[in-house]
Design an enzyme around this catalytic site. Structure first.
Site, PDB file in Angstrom:
ATOM      1  N   CYS A   1      16.776  12.559  88.818  1.00 54.44           N
ATOM      2  CA  CYS A   1      15.715  11.645  89.253  1.00 54.44           C
ATOM      3  C   CYS A   1      16.167  10.855  90.475  1.00 54.44           C
ATOM      4  O   CYS A   1      17.325  10.455  90.585  1.00 54.44           O
ATOM      5  CB  CYS A   1      15.348  10.681  88.128  1.00 54.44           C
TER       6      CYS A   1
ATOM      7  N   ASP B   1      15.397   2.278  81.439  1.00 51.10           N
ATOM      8  CA  ASP B   1      14.637   3.482  81.105  1.00 51.10           C
ATOM      9  C   ASP B   1      13.335   3.185  80.363  1.00 51.10           C
ATOM     10  O   ASP B   1      12.552   4.105  80.094  1.00 51.10           O
ATOM     11  CB  ASP B   1      15.495   4.438  80.258  1.00 51.10           C
TER      12      ASP B   1
ATOM     13  N   ARG C   1      22.726   5.802  93.421  1.00 50.68           N
ATOM     14  CA  ARG C   1      23.389   5.948  92.130  1.00 50.68           C
ATOM     15  C   ARG C   1      24.738   6.630  92.383  1.00 50.68           C
ATOM     16  O   ARG C   1      24.900   7.825  92.186  1.00 50.68           O
ATOM     17  CB  ARG C   1      22.526   6.785  91.174  1.00 50.68           C
TER      18      ARG C   1
ATOM     19  N   ARG D   1      11.980  16.800  80.850  1.00 56.30           N
ATOM     20  CA  ARG D   1      13.430  16.631  80.893  1.00 56.30           C
ATOM     21  C   ARG D   1      13.907  15.727  79.763  1.00 56.30           C
ATOM     22  O   ARG D   1      15.062  15.832  79.322  1.00 56.30           O
ATOM     23  CB  ARG D   1      13.874  16.027  82.234  1.00 56.30           C
TER      24      ARG D   1
ATOM     25  N   LYS E   1      18.656  12.393  74.038  1.00 61.00           N
ATOM     26  CA  LYS E   1      19.054  13.192  75.197  1.00 61.00           C
ATOM     27  C   LYS E   1      20.348  12.656  75.794  1.00 61.00           C
ATOM     28  O   LYS E   1      21.285  13.413  76.079  1.00 61.00           O
ATOM     29  CB  LYS E   1      17.960  13.169  76.263  1.00 61.00           C
ATOM     30  N   ASN E   2      20.415  11.345  75.988  1.00 63.78           N
ATOM     31  CA  ASN E   2      21.553  10.763  76.685  1.00 63.78           C
ATOM     32  C   ASN E   2      22.828  10.752  75.850  1.00 63.78           C
ATOM     33  O   ASN E   2      23.912  10.517  76.394  1.00 63.78           O
ATOM     34  CB  ASN E   2      21.216   9.347  77.154  1.00 63.78           C
TER      35      ASN E   2
END
Length: 427
Positions: A116, A310, A121, A402, A22-23
């Site tokens: 999230c 993560d 952040r 997600r 995903k990232n």
């Protein structure tokens, strides 16, 4: 709204493949704003976050065709420079369109993103980096409004150092802008994560001149244009780690195929240190929970190549089943412990003090209704449910969707009792 119903007690066994990263996929798709021609990405995961970035990029003039995990895309309208708030608010990674828009279209209006929630952040590093390249950026009514000089962005030395450590999205955003800037750019204090390397390798295949990706100093020589090429997205290292920990927490034997072991060196080191048996091949990792004693080892999250934030929540779930006191320190997002009270509802013996949580184990977990607060917290609650006595209902799994493609099906293929249901008791 869906929920997961998990009945614990089964040791997981078998072989499973992780979906595409995903990232990595999110910035790879955003890079499409820079390219001439039609490109094809293979291995694109079917996730809510991918749907969100595709919706955003359509609004910015891109078209897509999808066949399974292959996605072809091209720019058909390069005049749009404003990203809609309704889309950007859903996902923090939406900010990665800011750099490409400034580099290729000379202007951008991007709302401050959502995603999230677990502490501060900031996006100031993105802004600082793009300003160093010559962009004028202001914040008005919740939006970042940027404009490139008439002659385009220009190369510069950009230092992304901050009290929060390196920034993956910030590094990628600046890199996506600098590849079309005039002259040479040097990104110092760059993030070293594999996803940064993947984007750099893709851009180089498209004609960019980038060196040093994977180190804390990336050098970019700007080029006039980039040409689309086919590319394959690598396996998701966080999903890979989650699946391995699912095997470990249930004392099973699970092999994850099609992955890159070097991307998970820190996790594998801790798993070995805790008493698990780990074997690896060129593109697979196998964990064997066996019948040996598992014991506590300290863990502190930090930017790559250290232990990833993560995987902190999933590691905490695993630590509830090992002997001793596991000290888990969150060095990236000190407030990322929203899963702690939900794990305690299942019977976990946890003691939080600031950015550190002590896990007293092993704990006898019992099923209960729990509420997912964010993407990785969701996964930790599912893992805990795999060993809890009785039935655990994990609500708000839209968070989990997600970042995990049909996780319930992958776990079920390994022998887990887990199913997706429509939640009749919406929180």
């Amino acid at each position: 709204m869906d929920c997961f119903q998990v009945v614990g007690g089964n040791a997981l066994n078998g072989v499973v493949a992780a979906s595409g990263s995903k990232n990595a996929t999110l910035p790879l798709l955003a890079a499409g704003l820079l390219l001439e021609g039609r490109s094809t990405l293979a291995g694109v995961p079917d996730l809510r976050d991918i749907d969100t970035i595709l919706e955003l990029l359509r609004e910015l003039g891109m078209v897509f065709e999808r066949h399974g995990d292959c996605l072809s895309h091209a720019v058909v309208d390069s005049a749009v420079t404003a990203a809609p708030y309704d889309i950007v608010r859903r996902m923090r990674a939406s900010i990665c369109v800011l750099g490409p828009l400034l580099a290729r279209r000379g202007a951008a209006k991007v709302p401050l993103p959502g995603g999230c929630v677990f502490g501060l952040r900031p996006v100031d590093l993105h802004v600082r980096g793009l300003q160093a390249l010559g962009a004028e950026i202001t914040q008005e009514f919740g939006c970042l409004i940027g404009k490139a000089p008439a002659k385009g962005l220009r190369g510069a030395v950009i230092d992304l150092r901050s009290a929060f450590g390196s920034t993956v999205l910030g590094t990628v955003n600046v890199m996506l802008a600098a590849v079309l800037a005039q002259g040479t750019s040097l990104i110092r204090s760059a993030a070293r994560e594999p996803e940064v390397v993947e984007v750099a390798n893709y851009l180089c295949a498209c004609g960019a001149q980038i060196s040093g990706a994977g180190s804390d100093c990336i050098e970019i020589q700007g080029v006039d244009s980039l040409r689309a090429v086919p590319w394959r997205v690598p396996a998701d290292r966080i999903e890979t780690g989650t699946l391995l920990l699912a095997g470990a927490i249930t004392r099973g034997k699970v092999r994850v195929a099609g992955c890159r072991p070097l991307d998970l060196s820190a996790l594998l080191h801790l798993m070995l240190a805790s008493g698990l048996k780990i074997t690896t091949g060129v593109d697979w990792i196998e964990v064997d929970g066996g019948s040996g004693d598992l014991h506590a080892v300290p863990c502190e999250t930090a930017p790559f190549p250290e232990f990833p934030t993560d995987l902190q929540a999933q590691w905490m779930a695993y630590c509830t089943q090992v002997a001793g006191i596991s000290k888990i320190t969150e060095g990236v997002y000190p407030e990322r412990f929203m899963h702690v009270p939900e794990l305690q509802r299942l019977g976990a013996n946890l003691e939080r003090c600031g950015a550190t949580t002590l896990v007293h184990g092993p704990s006898f977990l019992m099923g209960a209704p729990v509420l997912a607060s964010d993407l990785r917290a969701s996964a930790s609650l599912v893992l805990a449910g795999l060993v809890a006595q009785g039935e655990t209902t994990v609500r708000r799994v839209y968070h989990l969707d997600r970042g995990y493609q049909r996780l319930e099906q992958k776990l079920a293929s390994l022998g887990a009792h887990v199913q997706r249901l429509v939640d009749s008791d919406k929180p």
